[in-house]
Structure formats: structure tokens, C-alpha cells
Design a protein around this motif. Structure first.
Motif, PDB file in Angstrom:
ATOM      1  N   UNK A   1      29.809  13.229  60.528  1.00 37.93           N
ATOM      2  CA  UNK A   1      30.910  12.808  59.640  1.00 37.93           C
ATOM      3  C   UNK A   1      30.384  12.274  58.313  1.00 37.93           C
ATOM      4  N   UNK A   2      29.161  12.661  57.940  1.00 41.93           N
ATOM      5  CA  UNK A   2      28.573  12.156  56.688  1.00 41.93           C
ATOM      6  C   UNK A   2      29.410  12.561  55.485  1.00 41.93           C
ATOM      7  N   UNK A   3      29.893  13.825  55.481  1.00 41.17           N
ATOM      8  CA  UNK A   3      30.700  14.263  54.333  1.00 41.17           C
ATOM      9  C   UNK A   3      31.976  13.458  54.230  1.00 41.17           C
ATOM     10  N   UNK A   4      32.607  13.183  55.389  1.00 37.01           N
ATOM     11  CA  UNK A   4      33.827  12.384  55.358  1.00 37.01           C
ATOM     12  C   UNK A   4      33.548  10.966  54.872  1.00 37.01           C
ATOM     13  N   UNK A   5      32.422  10.390  55.324  1.00 35.51           N
ATOM     14  CA  UNK A   5      32.051   9.046  54.865  1.00 35.51           C
ATOM     15  C   UNK A   5      31.825   9.018  53.360  1.00 35.51           C
ATOM     16  N   UNK A   6      31.126  10.063  52.858  1.00 33.32           N
ATOM     17  CA  UNK A   6      30.877  10.108  51.412  1.00 33.32           C
ATOM     18  C   UNK A   6      32.177  10.225  50.643  1.00 33.32           C
ATOM     19  N   UNK A   7      33.119  11.012  51.172  1.00 32.82           N
ATOM     20  CA  UNK A   7      34.420  11.141  50.507  1.00 32.82           C
ATOM     21  C   UNK A   7      35.161   9.819  50.488  1.00 32.82           C
ATOM     22  N   UNK A   8      35.097   9.090  51.614  1.00 31.15           N
ATOM     23  CA  UNK A   8      35.758   7.780  51.664  1.00 31.15           C
ATOM     24  C   UNK A   8      35.114   6.813  50.685  1.00 31.15           C
ATOM     25  N   UNK A   9      33.760   6.838  50.620  1.00 29.59           N
ATOM     26  CA  UNK A   9      33.077   5.964  49.665  1.00 29.59           C
ATOM     27  C   UNK A   9      33.449   6.318  48.233  1.00 29.59           C
ATOM     28  N   UNK A  10      33.577   7.635  47.963  1.00 27.14           N
ATOM     29  CA  UNK A  10      33.954   8.055  46.602  1.00 27.14           C
ATOM     30  C   UNK A  10      35.347   7.573  46.247  1.00 27.14           C
ATOM     31  N   UNK A  11      36.268   7.638  47.206  1.00 28.92           N
ATOM     32  CA  UNK A  11      37.627   7.159  46.942  1.00 28.92           C
ATOM     33  C   UNK A  11      37.633   5.658  46.691  1.00 28.92           C
ATOM     34  N   UNK A  12      36.840   4.915  47.504  1.00 27.72           N
ATOM     35  CA  UNK A  12      36.755   3.466  47.264  1.00 27.72           C
ATOM     36  C   UNK A  12      36.154   3.164  45.897  1.00 27.72           C
ATOM     37  N   UNK A  13      35.171   3.993  45.494  1.00 23.82           N
ATOM     38  CA  UNK A  13      34.562   3.788  44.176  1.00 23.82           C
ATOM     39  C   UNK A  13      35.579   4.033  43.065  1.00 23.82           C
TER      40      UNK A  13
END
Length: 979
Positions: A532-544
Motif C-alpha cells: 500500500x506504499x502508493x496509497x500511503x504516498x497519495x494520502x501524504x500528498x493530500x495532507x501536504x
């Protein structure tokens, strides 16, 4: 003769083909049923989503129309609620009208005589401005103006057809509408000056009444959509969402306003939509019969402001199975057919393998039987049996009973074993194919954590081949990024767990599930791992994105607010100081306008990087918005630490900045507030630093200022002053006084300057130096200037009509007026309205104002001069304009600033400036007037220097209109000196 029996191979083949066909038909029926069910669910969801989006677009359209009316109401209030104010108000609303291409009309009705002004967007996209005189007896012409590159120009003038908008439905609805306005039902429009035989046109309107503080009606405003414009808008939405959109106006007699078949006139509601309209429900989703086709339809009520309601209906063709599912069904059918053919070939192969040995055995046994025919019993073949098995039974009957029974049992057991082995092999093959075809990593462990299964996805994820890991401990193969994995914690997971593993491409986040079962008395755990690394990165990008500015990548105001609140709490506990700097880039608008917004964005990025480089790692640089930045400095020992950073920022911004190979020059105005001296909350510190920043701007920019409580008091006083100034004109608190101008050649009064005074009931007499800057910053200077010029012109006209000696009326013009509005048209309009001769009006403009936009000022001066208006440059000598501009300006008079005149008796430099200005003006054929003349000695020196006119307390202080009229009537000869 024995009956011919069926072949075993043929029977086996036919049975297998029958089973394959039955299973294939059942599977195909299941897929068709599932596809139809999925299509129905997907169709309902898609039609609902399309309708929701369409209604949201309609809601935005309605809100835009209401905002356009509000903008026009403000413009009308600023321009004056008279017939002369209609055109300026509509021109001020032009930009808002142009931004909504769906709007057909934007109109204003004045209640007194029914005067009506409206902006019209024609079917060809042109914009016209109509002015209808209503019932005014002095004007019986209807005029329209066409929008060109140079503004509105007269296009057509016709005799009025007696049109009175006060009799129209939109006006009556607007008069009775609530304060926030209302939408009215569709109605037939009047088409002015249209040819006979033109198809009628219907539309609907949003109306709002403009009233004063006492509730008196000042005007009625309307924003209108004709039905073709609505349908063009609906067609765009329908194309975007691939639906058919229809709008039914609800009421006693519902009408179809929107739809592909609607033209200029509403249509009756189609029969297929009648049940939706008659239903009391506010929404509907389902199938309807439209002609010969079935369609999915969704309907929602759309409530408009004021009580009007629409039923918005979206529909699309209903198919049994959607195209993607049909393609998937064809693919699955093809795969099933291929598998069936494969099974048939396998069955043929099996039949041959079983049939040929049996035939050979039958022949051998038959040969043996023929040697001992007498002992062989005759066995009649069983009816319905196979020919091969019948021959086998006849041969075996000749053998010994014991051997025959033993071999029979052995053959039966062998057949069962072979069948079980084949079934197990097929099951394992199917399981292996599914096991290796998934993208999810799957592996199985026994009690000792030994790997017993490892699929292809696990090979890819962990970089270890199946043959390398089977039989090894999982602890040797899979680990955490920081070391060995905690398998006790992993295997204790009961639901879904989140872990971080080390894989072939580095560390990754994983979602893990465990399936536990028992096989042959041993516990087997199967682990299912999803990367789920891609999903985590997407979530981090949205938080950013939620906490950082998209352009510069710096923290945004939300994150700055959060960090500031945390820093305040920490500083309160530790007793340390913190500072907040509010930075505004000076001259950024000039750069942005000169080189474009993309280059301006690059400048903001570069400026942000410079600021980050100037602060510590623990400090925060945030973009507040536009060209404003906030810098949070924490853990300070003394205020001097913050001073050093603010000084470094201003000095750095003074240096040239190279962006995209282009060198630009910026500067910064910085305001600074300290915790806890200047505020104990985030809002207080931001407000304090903002106030200090504006003080830095007012002091000349390119500097920093520390916040003081006096600044806050001044800001509060300024806000209070602006609040009081809003109602000053309506309350009659403004008044004009008039200071005489005297000709030094004749000693007689040749004119006066109109000076504005504000007498407030609580603040007392407020000097112009206090409230004029506030009026300019708040935009109130326009209605105030309009009142001043109209009042001065009316007074001058009254003096002229009374037969008094001609006296020129001088009025000052604000910088905001000439830079933002058409001053020539405004001034000439008031002259036309008041009837004052243009040569009795003199407009005064400051030298610094002229320098801001020389080309526009030159063009404005030319139009005013051609009309006969006199022009003068006020406060000459105090501005920064080039003297070369003077020879291009068609001015009449230079007015020497009073600061030079007052000090000319004691300061030789000021006296030299006065002499130089007089000589310069006369050489350029300008007249010269000196203001601030307070003594007879001033008068004498100015006479010697051949000054033309004087103004000041030596002559008279500013006086009310009555006193100045007395001076004119009595022909006062003032005590002036003669050269």
C-alpha cells in the motif's frame, strides 16, 4: 444373433460433451444475470451522479446571477439613483455581466418615471446598453449603445414606444420581493423594435429591490435568462455527462423550460414526465418509458430563492448490459468454449486409452476360452450394456471364480484410486493457477515458520524465487527495514494489520491478513500481503496539499496558524519570546502586470526560497496569500533577534533578483509583532504584524516597522472614521465652503475654490487631511466627489442665473478618479445635468497624480479642454513629474504650493522657486496663482514677480455660499497691491 451394443468410447465422449454443454449454459446464464444486475446498479448510480452534478452547475449559475445583481446594486448606489446614474452603474457592472455568458439581460428600473437601463447580450454575442426614458416628459427617445474596444458608443436612437417597465411582471415581483431578492416564474418577454412575425421569446428573471436606510424604494434590478440561453447551458452540461437534461417549471401549470426539443417558448410537459411532476416526492430514480424506448431517469426538485421550484430530470438510454460488461461476457464465453473443446479432446484421448486395452484383453480371453469351450458357461449379454464390457464378462466367466473375484476387486480399487489422483491433480493445478495469477503476495507457513507456499507476486515483492525459499524459515527471507521482523507480533494479528517490510525495491508499507487452518493435524498459516506504499504516498500528498501552498510549496496560512498556536503555548510555558513578521512584496503588481502571471509565479517561488534561506530550520516561512508572507521566529532571547532577521529580509529583497534569466528589482515592507507584548493569540499577533506592515508601506515602503499600540488605536480610529464616512453624504454632514480667488491685475474676485468640510455630530469638524485618504482607500471617494462636483456646479449655476459677476468654480479631482474612471465623461455629464457653462468650471489636479499615468491624463485633459473646461495643476513644485510633460498638457494655470509661498519671505530658496515657477509658467503661456497668501508683504512680492492671481487668508478664509454670494453681489474690491 446378438444385438449391436453402444461403443464405450462414444458413450464416454457423448456424456462428457453433455456435461460440458450443461455447465457452459449454466455459467453463461449466471454471467448474463450478474451482468444485467451490475448494469442496473451502475446505471442508477451514474444517472444520480450526473443529475447531482447538473443541479450543482445550475445552483452555481443561479448564485452567479444573484451576485451580478448585487454588484449592479452597489454600482447604482455609488453612481446615484437618478437617470444620469443608470449608464455609469451598468458600465460598472459590465465586467460581472461579461463573466456570465448565459445571462441575457441585466437591468435597472427607477421607480419615479420608470426609467430603465439594461445590458443585453444578443444571439451573435454582441453586448448592447439600452436606455429607456419611461414616462419622462423631457426625453422621449430610446437609445442603445454598442460595446466596442473603446467602450460603449451610440448605436441607434429611436422614438420611444411608450414602454414602461413598471407594468411588467418582473418589476411588480421585485417591488414585493424580500430583501434578498427572488426568482420569478417564466413569462413572455417584450421584444423592442423587432420585425413583425418574430417568434415570441420567453424567459425568467431574478429580481431585487434596492432601498435606502428608511426603506424607500430606490430601484428594481433584474438579471434575466431567455429560454434559448438556458438550453445552450443545459446542452453543455448534457454533453459533459452524456445525459439528456430537461427542466420543468413547477406550479399550477407546469411547463417544460429546458430540453433538446425546447426552442424560444416553453412546451407542455411530455406524457412520460407527468408522473414525476404529479408525485409529491422531491426525488426519483428509476426507469421510464419515453416513446418506444426505455430510459433510466433521475429527477430532483431544485428550489430557487423566493419560492420558485424546478424539477430537473436527467435520463439516458437503458440497456440490458453495458458495453464493458458485454465485452467481458464475450471474453468469458470464449474462454469457456476453449475450455470445453479442451475437455472434449481430453475425453477422446481417455476413451482411446481405455477402449483399446479392453478390446485387446477381450480378444486374449476369448482365445483362451475357445480352448476350453465346454467348461465355459454361456452368458447372455445384459440389455443396455456396452459391447466391450459384455465381451470382457464372457471371457472372464471361463476363468476360475477365485481369480475372477480377486482381479475384479483389484480392478475396481485401482480405478477409484486413479480417479481420485486425477481429481486431486486437477484441483492442485487450478489452485496453483489462481495462486500465481494474483498481484497480491501470498505465502504459507507451518508451525515451525517454514515456508511451504510462495506465489509469483511474493517473488516479485521480496525479490526471492520460489525454489530458493521453499523449506527455509520465513525469518531468513522477510525482515523489517531496521532489522529482523517481529513474527510473534505479526502472527498475533487477528484482523488486518499494518506493517513495514523490506522488499526488493526497498522498504514498503503493507496491509497484512492471516488465514489459519489445519491440514493433517498441523496448523497452517497463509499470509496475504498488499503493498500500500502508493496509497500511503497519495494520502501524504493530500495532507501536504491541505497544509502547504501549491505554488511555492511553503506552509499555508492553516499550517502557520497551527504552528503559531503551538509556539505561543510553548513560549508561555518557557518564558521565551517569539516574533511574527508580516511581509508584503512592494511593486510585485508592476512585475506581474509587465511580464505576466507565469513569470509572477516564478518570482514568488524565488522570493519564498530567499526567505527560507534567511531563517533557522525551526522557524516557519508561510505564504499568506497573493504577494504576502508570514515568518514565525521562535525561541528568541531578545527583540533584537527578530530585528536582525527583519533587517536581513529587507536588505536581501533590495538586491536584484534573477528569475528566468531576467533581473528584477523588488523590495519588501515588513511588520513585526512580538509575543506576549503585542498579542497572546495567533489572531492578535497576525493582526498586529499586519497593522505594522501597513505602517511601513505608508512611510515609504522598503522598510520594517515594529508594532505599537498607537498603531492599533490609529487603525481603529481609521475604521471608525470610514464607518462614519459611509453615511456622511446621506446624513447631510458634508458641506462646501468657498475661498475667493483675486486677480492681481484688477483686485476683483474672479472665482473661488470649492473646499470640502465634514461636520460630524460626535467627531466634530474632521479636517480633509484625515478623511480624504480614508475615502480614497475605501472607494468612497467616488460618491463623495460626485456630490462635491454636482453641488459646486449647481451653486455656480445659481450665482450665474442670479446675474452675479462671472466667477470660475475650481474643484479638486482625486487621483483614484482619474486613474480608474472616465473623468471627462463624468464631468461633462454633470455639466450637462446642472446646465453650468463649461468655461465657469476649473478642475484642479495634483502634479504627483499626473506623473502616475501621463498618457491617460493627457487624453483626459484634451477632451475636457476641447469642451471648454479650464484645467490647473495644483501643488506645483511638490511632485515628481518631468518638466518636459508640461508642454504637452493643455492646462490653463499652474498653482504654486502654499508651502513655498508662506516661507518666501524668510527662505531665499522658496522665494527663488516661486520666481522660477512664475517665469516658467509665463514662458509656457500658463497663468499662475499663488495659494497660502497671508500678509500684505506676500501680496506685494507676488505683484513684483508678475503673479496673475492669489488665494489665501489675506484675501478671505473659506466662507459659506451665502457669504461668498454677498461678496460677489457687493462687488467687493479687496485690498491688494499693484505692481
Amino acid at each position: 444373433m446378438a444385438r449391436q451394443t453402444r461403443s464405450f468410447a462414444r458413450a464416454l465422449l457423448l456424456d462428457i460433451v453433455g456435461v460440458v454443454l450443461a455447465l457452459g449454459c449454466a455459467l453463461f446464464a449466471i454471467l448474463v444475470w450478474q451482468g444485467a444486475a451490475s448494469t442496473e446498479e451502475s446505471a442508477q448510480q451514474k444517472i444520480d451522479e450526473s443529475l447531482d452534478r447538473a443541479i450543482e452547475r445550475l445552483r452555481i449559475l443561479a448564485a452567479a446571477a444573484e451576485m451580478t445583481v448585487d454588484s449592479a446594486a452597489r454600482a447604482l448606489y455609488m453612481s446615484g439613483t437618478t437617470g444620469a446614474g443608470l449608464r455609469p452603474a451598468l458600465e460598472s457592472s459590465l465586467s460581472a455581466f461579461e463573466q456570465r455568458p448565459e445571462l441575457s439581460y441585466l437591468g435597472i428600473v427607477l421607480p419615479a418615471d420608470g426609467e430603465y437601463g439594461t445590458l443585453e447580450r444578443t444571439s451573435t454575442g454582441e453586448i448592447l446598453l439600452w436606455l429607456f426614458p419611461g414616462t419622462r416628459p423631457d426625453d422621449r427617445f430610446t437609445r442603445n449603445f454598442m460595446l466596442t474596444e473603446n467602450g460603449f458608443s451610440l448605436h441607434e436612437e429611436r422614438s420611444s414606444d411608450g414602454y414602461d417597465p413598471r407594468t411588467r411582471p418582473f418589476y411588480r415581483a421585485g417591488v414585493t420581493a424580500p430583501a434578498e431578492g427572488r426568482w420569478i416564474a417564466s413569462y413572455r418577454w417584450i421584444l423592442h423594435f423587432e420585425e413583425a412575425g418574430t417568434t415570441p421569446l420567453w424567459g425568467f428573471s431574478y429580481v431585487k429591490a434596492l432601498r435606502d436606510h428608511d426603506g424607500r424604494l430606490l430601484g428594481v434590478l433584474d438579471a434575466d435568462f431567455d429560454i434559448p440561453a438556458l438550453n445552450r447551458f443545459l446542452a453543455g452540461i448534457a454533453k459533459d455527462y452524456d445525459v439528456r437534461l430537461q427542466i420543468v417549471e413547477l406550479g399550477d401549470a407546469p411547463r417544460l423550460l429546458g430540453g433538446p426539443q425546447v426552442g424560444r417558448v416553453p412546451l407542455p410537459v411530455p406524457e412520460e414526465l407527468a408522473p414525476l411532476i404529479a408525485s409529491a416526492a422531491h426525488s426519483f430514480t428509476g426507469k421510464i418509458q419515453s416513446g418506444e424506448e426505455r430510459r433510466w431517469a433521475a429527477a430532483r426538485r431544485f428550489e430557487l430563492k423566493g419560492g420558485s421550484s424546478w424539477m430537473v430530470i436527467a435520463s439516458r438510454e437503458a440497456s440490458l448490459i453495458e458495453a464493458p460488461l458485454r465485452r467481458q461476457l464475450y471474453q468469458v464465453g470464449g474462454m469457456g468454449l476453449a475450455m470445453g473443446l479442451g475437455l472434449v479432446l481430453i475425453s477422446v484421448r481417455l476413451a482411446r486409452r481405455f477402449g483399446q486395452p479392453l478390446t485387446a484383453l477381450e480378444r486374449s480371453v476369448a482365445a483362451i476360452g475357445r480352448t476350453d469351450a465346454e467348461t465355459v458357461p454361456i452368458i447372455t449379454p445384459a440389455a443396455g450394456g456396452f459391447r466391450e464390457t459384455q465381451l470382457l464378462e464372457e471371457a472372464l466367466s471361463r476363468m476360475a471364480a477365485a481369480i475372477r473375484d480377486r482381479e475384479g476387486k483389484l480392478a475396481a480399487n485401482t480405478a477409484k484410486l486413479l480417479q481420485a489422483q486425477e481429481q486431486q491433480m486437477a484441483s492442485l493445478a487450478l489452485k496453483g493457477a489462481i495462486f500465481d495469477s494474483t498481484d497480491t503476495a501470498i505465502f504459507s507457513l507451518d508451525d515451525s515458520l517454514t515456508i511451504i507456499e510462495w506465489n509469483a507476486a511474493a517473488e516479485t515483492l521480496f525479490g526471492a524465487a520460489r525454489r530458493q525459499v521453499l523449506g527455509r524459515s520465513i525469518q531468513e527471507v522477510v525482515s523489517f527495514p531496521g532489522g529482523p521482523a517481529d513474527w510473534a507480533a505479526i502472527l498475533a494479528t487477528t484482523d488486518t494489520g499494518m506493517f513495514r517490510f523490506l522488499g526488493a525495491r526497498g522498504a514498503f508499507d503493507a496491509e497484512l491478513r492471516i488465514i489459519a487452518l489445519h491440514q493433517d493435524g498441523q496448523a497452517i498459516r497463509t499470509l496475504i500481503i498488499n503493498d500500500i506504499s502508493a496509497r500511503k504516498m497519495a494520502e501524504q500528498h493530500l495532507r501536504h496539499l491541505a497544509t502547504h501552498d501549491e505554488l511555492t510549496g511553503l506552509p499555508n496560512r492553516n499550517l502557520l496558524q497551527e504552528r503559531l498556536e503551538q509556539a505561543i503555548a510553548h513560549a508561555g510555558r518557557t518564558g521565551r519570546l517569539l516574533a511574527l513578521l508580516f511581509l508584503d512584496l512592494d511593486r510585485f503588481k508592476v512585475v506581474n502586470d509587465a511580464y505576466g502571471h507565469p513569470f509572477g509565479d516564478a518570482v514568488l517561488k524565488a522570493a519564498g526560497q530567499q526567505l527560507v534561506a534567511l531563517v533557522r530550520d525551526g522557524d516557519t516561512v508561510a505564504r499568506h496569500g497573493g504577494d504576502e508572507f508570514l515568518i514565525l521566529l521562535t525561541g528568541l532571547h531578545t527583540p533584537a533577534d527578530a530585528d536582525a532577521v527583519a533587517r536581513a529580509i529587507t536588505e536581501t529583497l533590495r538586491q536584484p533578483l534573477v528569475v528566468q534569466g531576467r533581473e528584477i528589482h523588488l523590495s519588501g515592507s515588513v511588520g513585526m509583532s512580538m509575543f506576549p507584548h503585542d498579542g497572546t493569540t495567533a489572531e492578535a499577533l497576525i493582526s498586529s504584524s499586519d497593522i505594522a506592515m501597513y505602517r511601513a508601506k505608508s512611510l515609504g515602503r522598503n522598510m520594517y516597522q515594529e508594532f505599537t499600540h498607537e498603531m492599533k488605536e490609529e487603525t481603529q480610529q481609521r475604521v471608525k472614521l470610514e464607518t462614519c464616512l459611509h453615511g456622511a453624504v446621506a446624513a447631510g454632514q458634508l458641506q462646501l465652503v468657498y475661498q475667493p480667488k483675486v486677480s492681481l491685475a484688477s483686485g476683483t474676485i474672479i472665482g473661488c475654490e470649492a473646499l470640502l468640510r465634514w461636520q460630524h455630530p460626535e467627531l466634530g469638524m474632521v479636517p480633509p487631511s484625515r478623511f480624504i485618504p480614508v475615502a480614497e482607500d475605501s472607494g468612497l471617494i467616488m460618491p463623495i466627489s460626485d456630490w462635491v462636483l454636482r453641488t459646486a456646479c449647481l451653486q455656480a449655476k445659481a450665482w450665474s442665473a442670479a446675474g452675479l459677476p462671472a466667477a470660475t468654480m475650481a474643484v479638486n479631482i482625486s487621483a483614484r478618479q482619474i486613474l480608474r474612471h472616465d473623468v471627462a465623461e463624468w464631468a461633462l455629464g454633470i455639466l450637462d445635468e446642472t446646465g453650468l457653462a463649461p468655461d465657469l468650471l476649473e478642475l484642479e489636479l495634483t502634479e504627483s497624480l499626473i506623473a502616475q499615468d501621463v498618457d491617460k491624463v493627457t487624453a483626459t485633459f484634451g477632451r475636457l479642454k476641447n469642451a471648454g473646461v479650464k484645467l490647473s495643476i495644483d501643488d506645483f513644485g511638490t511632485g515628481y513629474s518631468s518638466l518636459s510633460y508640461l508642454k504637452h498638457f493643455p492646462v490653463d494655470t499652474l498653482k504654486i504650493d502654499q508651502s513655498f509661498v508662506r516661507n518666501m519671505l524668510t527662505e531665499p530658496g522658496d522665494a527663488a522657486i516661486v520666481r522660477a515657477v512664475i517665469v516658467l509658467a509665463h514662458n509656457l503661456r500658463f497663468k499662475v496663482i499663488a495659494e497660502g497668501v497671508e500678509t500684505a508683504e506676500h501680496c506685494r512680492l507676488l505683484c513684483e514677480q508678475r503673479c496673475d492671481e492669489i488665494q489665501g487668508y489675506y484675501i478671505s478664509k473659506p466662507v459659506p455660499a451665502g457669504e461668498f454670494e454677498t461678496m460677489l453681489r457687493n462687488g467687493v474690491q479687496l485690498p491688494v497691491c499693484r505692481a
